[in-house]
Design a protein around this motif. Sequence first.
Motif, PDB file in Angstrom:
ATOM      1  N   ALA A  92       4.978  14.532  -7.911  1.00 52.09           N
ATOM      2  CA  ALA A  92       5.981  15.522  -7.491  1.00 52.09           C
ATOM      3  C   ALA A  92       7.029  15.719  -8.590  1.00 52.09           C
ATOM      4  CB  ALA A  92       6.646  15.074  -6.188  1.00 52.09           C
ATOM      5  N   LEU A  93       7.456  14.613  -9.233  1.00 56.88           N
ATOM      6  CA  LEU A  93       8.439  14.714 -10.319  1.00 56.88           C
ATOM      7  C   LEU A  93       7.888  15.543 -11.468  1.00 56.88           C
ATOM      8  CD1 LEU A  93       9.840  11.053 -10.387  1.00 56.88           C
ATOM      9  CD2 LEU A  93      11.240  13.116 -10.105  1.00 56.88           C
ATOM     10  N   TRP A  94       6.608  15.341 -11.761  1.00 60.04           N
ATOM     11  CA  TRP A  94       5.985  16.088 -12.850  1.00 60.04           C
ATOM     12  C   TRP A  94       5.940  17.594 -12.541  1.00 60.04           C
ATOM     13  CZ3 TRP A  94       4.462  14.383 -17.631  1.00 60.04           C
ATOM     14  CH2 TRP A  94       3.776  15.305 -18.427  1.00 60.04           C
ATOM     15  N   ILE A  95       5.452  17.899 -11.332  1.00 59.58           N
ATOM     16  CA  ILE A  95       5.372  19.318 -10.937  1.00 59.58           C
ATOM     17  C   ILE A  95       6.770  19.934 -10.895  1.00 59.58           C
ATOM     18  CG2 ILE A  95       4.778  20.876  -9.027  1.00 59.58           C
ATOM     19  CD1 ILE A  95       2.550  18.750  -8.313  1.00 59.58           C
ATOM     20  N   PHE A  96       7.721  19.204 -10.288  1.00 60.57           N
ATOM     21  CA  PHE A  96       9.087  19.704 -10.187  1.00 60.57           C
ATOM     22  C   PHE A  96       9.701  19.903 -11.579  1.00 60.57           C
ATOM     23  CE2 PHE A  96      13.566  18.334 -10.310  1.00 60.57           C
ATOM     24  CZ  PHE A  96      14.129  19.439  -9.690  1.00 60.57           C
ATOM     25  N   GLY A  97       9.511  18.916 -12.470  1.00 61.89           N
ATOM     26  CA  GLY A  97      10.052  19.016 -13.830  1.00 61.89           C
ATOM     27  C   GLY A  97       9.441  20.184 -14.592  1.00 61.89           C
ATOM     28  N   TYR A  98       8.168  20.425 -14.355  1.00 59.71           N
ATOM     29  CA  TYR A  98       7.482  21.538 -15.005  1.00 59.71           C
ATOM     30  C   TYR A  98       8.093  22.874 -14.569  1.00 59.71           C
ATOM     31  CZ  TYR A  98       3.520  23.963 -17.169  1.00 59.71           C
ATOM     32  OH  TYR A  98       2.752  24.748 -17.971  1.00 59.71           O
ATOM     33  N   GLY A  99       8.235  23.024 -13.244  1.00 57.86           N
ATOM     34  CA  GLY A  99       8.833  24.250 -12.712  1.00 57.86           C
ATOM     35  C   GLY A  99      10.280  24.407 -13.150  1.00 57.86           C
ATOM     36  N   LYS A 100      11.014  23.302 -13.152  1.00 59.46           N
ATOM     37  CA  LYS A 100      12.413  23.335 -13.585  1.00 59.46           C
ATOM     38  C   LYS A 100      12.512  23.783 -15.043  1.00 59.46           C
ATOM     39  CE  LYS A 100      16.057  20.011 -14.623  1.00 59.46           C
ATOM     40  NZ  LYS A 100      16.404  18.579 -14.612  1.00 59.46           N
ATOM     41  N   GLY A 101      11.592  23.279 -15.887  1.00 58.67           N
ATOM     42  CA  GLY A 101      11.577  23.674 -17.297  1.00 58.67           C
ATOM     43  C   GLY A 101      11.385  25.174 -17.455  1.00 58.67           C
ATOM     44  N   LYS A 102      10.443  25.723 -16.676  1.00 61.70           N
ATOM     45  CA  LYS A 102      10.229  27.175 -16.717  1.00 61.70           C
ATOM     46  C   LYS A 102      11.496  27.908 -16.303  1.00 61.70           C
ATOM     47  CE  LYS A 102       5.299  28.177 -16.072  1.00 61.70           C
ATOM     48  NZ  LYS A 102       5.195  29.238 -17.037  1.00 61.70           N
ATOM     49  N   PHE A 103      12.160  27.399 -15.280  1.00 63.30           N
ATOM     50  CA  PHE A 103      13.337  28.083 -14.747  1.00 63.30           C
ATOM     51  C   PHE A 103      14.526  28.016 -15.706  1.00 63.30           C
ATOM     52  CE2 PHE A 103      17.336  27.674 -12.274  1.00 63.30           C
ATOM     53  CZ  PHE A 103      17.434  28.998 -11.877  1.00 63.30           C
ATOM     54  N   ILE A 104      14.798  26.835 -16.273  1.00 54.30           N
ATOM     55  CA  ILE A 104      15.985  26.725 -17.115  1.00 54.30           C
ATOM     56  C   ILE A 104      15.696  27.056 -18.569  1.00 54.30           C
ATOM     57  CG2 ILE A 104      17.073  25.011 -15.609  1.00 54.30           C
ATOM     58  CD1 ILE A 104      16.442  22.888 -17.660  1.00 54.30           C
ATOM     59  N   GLY A 105      14.446  27.332 -18.910  1.00 54.40           N
ATOM     60  CA  GLY A 105      14.165  27.827 -20.245  1.00 54.40           C
ATOM     61  C   GLY A 105      13.940  26.755 -21.300  1.00 54.40           C
ATOM     62  N   ARG A 123       0.837  -1.205   0.000  1.00 53.74           N
ATOM     63  CA  ARG A 123       0.000   0.000   0.000  1.00 53.74           C
ATOM     64  C   ARG A 123       0.874   1.257   0.000  1.00 53.74           C
ATOM     65  NH1 ARG A 123      -3.504   0.116   4.924  1.00 53.74           N
ATOM     66  NH2 ARG A 123      -4.039   2.229   4.257  1.00 53.74           N
ATOM     67  N   ALA A 124       1.939   1.215   0.821  1.00 49.68           N
ATOM     68  CA  ALA A 124       2.864   2.348   0.854  1.00 49.68           C
ATOM     69  C   ALA A 124       3.478   2.567  -0.530  1.00 49.68           C
ATOM     70  CB  ALA A 124       3.963   2.091   1.886  1.00 49.68           C
ATOM     71  N   PHE A 125       3.799   1.455  -1.188  1.00 50.20           N
ATOM     72  CA  PHE A 125       4.395   1.530  -2.527  1.00 50.20           C
ATOM     73  C   PHE A 125       3.476   2.279  -3.495  1.00 50.20           C
ATOM     74  CE2 PHE A 125       4.735  -0.547  -6.765  1.00 50.20           C
ATOM     75  CZ  PHE A 125       6.024  -0.149  -7.102  1.00 50.20           C
ATOM     76  N   SER A 126       2.200   1.893  -3.525  1.00 52.50           N
ATOM     77  CA  SER A 126       1.255   2.541  -4.447  1.00 52.50           C
ATOM     78  C   SER A 126       1.191   4.045  -4.196  1.00 52.50           C
ATOM     79  CB  SER A 126      -0.156   1.958  -4.283  1.00 52.50           C
ATOM     80  OG  SER A 126      -0.111   0.562  -4.414  1.00 52.50           O
ATOM     81  N   LEU A 127       1.041   4.403  -2.917  1.00 47.66           N
ATOM     82  CA  LEU A 127       0.927   5.831  -2.583  1.00 47.66           C
ATOM     83  C   LEU A 127       2.229   6.561  -2.906  1.00 47.66           C
ATOM     84  CD1 LEU A 127      -0.871   8.013  -1.414  1.00 47.66           C
ATOM     85  CD2 LEU A 127      -0.020   7.428   0.877  1.00 47.66           C
ATOM     86  N   SER A 128       3.378   5.899  -2.633  1.00 43.77           N
ATOM     87  CA  SER A 128       4.686   6.507  -2.892  1.00 43.77           C
ATOM     88  C   SER A 128       4.879   6.768  -4.386  1.00 43.77           C
ATOM     89  CB  SER A 128       5.790   5.575  -2.360  1.00 43.77           C
ATOM     90  OG  SER A 128       7.052   6.071  -2.700  1.00 43.77           O
ATOM     91  N   VAL A 129       4.479   5.783  -5.199  1.00 42.64           N
ATOM     92  CA  VAL A 129       4.629   5.944  -6.656  1.00 42.64           C
ATOM     93  C   VAL A 129       3.769   7.108  -7.148  1.00 42.64           C
ATOM     94  CG1 VAL A 129       4.119   4.870  -8.892  1.00 42.64           C
ATOM     95  CG2 VAL A 129       5.301   3.549  -7.119  1.00 42.64           C
ATOM     96  N   ILE A 130       2.504   7.135  -6.704  1.00 46.36           N
ATOM     97  CA  ILE A 130       1.608   8.207  -7.164  1.00 46.36           C
ATOM     98  C   ILE A 130       2.130   9.574  -6.715  1.00 46.36           C
ATOM     99  CG2 ILE A 130      -0.721   9.186  -6.899  1.00 46.36           C
ATOM    100  CD1 ILE A 130      -1.698   6.212  -6.568  1.00 46.36           C
ATOM    101  N   ALA A 131       2.475   9.657  -5.411  1.00 52.13           N
ATOM    102  CA  ALA A 131       2.923  10.952  -4.878  1.00 52.13           C
ATOM    103  C   ALA A 131       4.217  11.409  -5.561  1.00 52.13           C
ATOM    104  CB  ALA A 131       3.139  10.839  -3.369  1.00 52.13           C
ATOM    105  N   THR A 132       5.147  10.463  -5.778  1.00 57.67           N
ATOM    106  CA  THR A 132       6.451  10.872  -6.310  1.00 57.67           C
ATOM    107  C   THR A 132       6.366  11.196  -7.799  1.00 57.67           C
ATOM    108  OG1 THR A 132       7.436   9.418  -4.672  1.00 57.67           O
ATOM    109  CG2 THR A 132       8.899  10.305  -6.373  1.00 57.67           C
TER     110      THR A 132
END
Lengths: 238, 238
Positions: free
Chosen positions: B196-209, B184-193
Amino acid sequence: MPGTESAVPQTPHIERHFTANDRVRDIVIGMSDGLTVPFALAAGLTGAIASTGVIVTAGLAEIAAGSIAMGLGGYLAARSDAEHYDRERQREYSEVRDRPEIEAAEVTEVFQAYGLSPDESAPVVEALVRKPDAWIDFMMRFELGLEKPNPKRALASALTIAFAYVVGGLIPLTPYIVLRGASRAFSLSVIATLAALWIFGYGKGKFIGIAPAKSALQTTFIGGTAAAAAFLIARAVS
Amino acid sequence: MPGTESAVPQTPHIERHFTANDRVRDIVIGMSDGLTVPFALAAGLTGAIASTGVIVTAGLAEIAAGSIAMGLGGYLAARSDAEHYDRERQREYSEVRDRPEIEAAEVTEVFQAYGLSPDESAPVVEALVRKPDAWIDFMMRFELGLEKPNPKRALASALTIAFAYVVGGLIPLTPYIVLRGASRAFSLSVIATLAALWIFGYGKGKFIGIAPAKSALQTTFIGGTAAAAAFLIARAVS
């Protein structure tokens, strides 16, 4: 400098004249982390878990994850840098074509930052204006500070970094694979890895041009500190 | 260029005009690895070990090791770069003082690489020769390609990178800390991460151009691939 405010090169900046040493540089990058993090993880888990089987599983999983994250991450960053360079070059090309007088003024500004008057830099500015290709190259390097990336090296670089990470990571892990008791494996792993960190740090120092003994000490210190912290954390939570 | 053949800057090359964004850049560097490797390790171990306790222990040990390796490694590399810059500047200073005609010829060579004749660059060369400090600065940047590092930022940068690594690493690990069953922890960890990777990658893309959606996809792909590889390796060896 229009359009550059939101762009940062992602790959480490390396001077031109080290092209011949690119492979050594990639080995240094991969092995630096490969020797440190799997070592710290294995040492840390020994503080909490007696079974070498779990430590080997965690260590190999970390090596797989770390080498892919570094290699694939580096590959995609290098590709992005190459695309970024091409895009900026295209932009400079358009600017030189459409607004040459503004670009010429920017060349003058580059030299003004070094205390040169517009009169003193005028002959260079005029010469560049007559050679648009050289002018664009000049702006890329001296106004934007961008080096032309070599997109063909991205794949070879990624594979070298990943491979070096795997080799580095297997040094601390091998005692846990070969020996049965975690504490005996731990002793051998610590000795072998600290020796490897020392030798690696020494060679790295020679390569990057800092005192080898100092580099060896720093590299061993980073690995040792990371391992000690992992050990204490793992023992505290288990 | 005497004495520079064996020296490579170790810190990523960042353009001058991003100084205001140094902190964002450090957060990107730390979180990028922090979201990826602890996630892959936790996911990988779930393929081999049913106990969340062991996964949490391994995950926290990895976060400690990785954040220290990145932070301390980055701090020492930044200090080495600053020392390297000072040493090279001292060398340029001596060369400008002792062999000005050779250094002047090197300025001419810099411009020749852009198709400028010695006559065309002569006024700039002569102007630089009259301003030794500006001349040395010019050589540091345009001959050696070295940017003046800010040694005072080294510590703040190291701490920011390490902190971002810890924050990133706790996202995949929290479900294993809070929930009892590993799957159960695995499922939640995969979804949450992955989110988070998507949001982080999106923001990173804006920042680095680079295009945010592309950056989000790449970042999520790296994290997912590393986790899948760790999962398969851990399952194969356990």
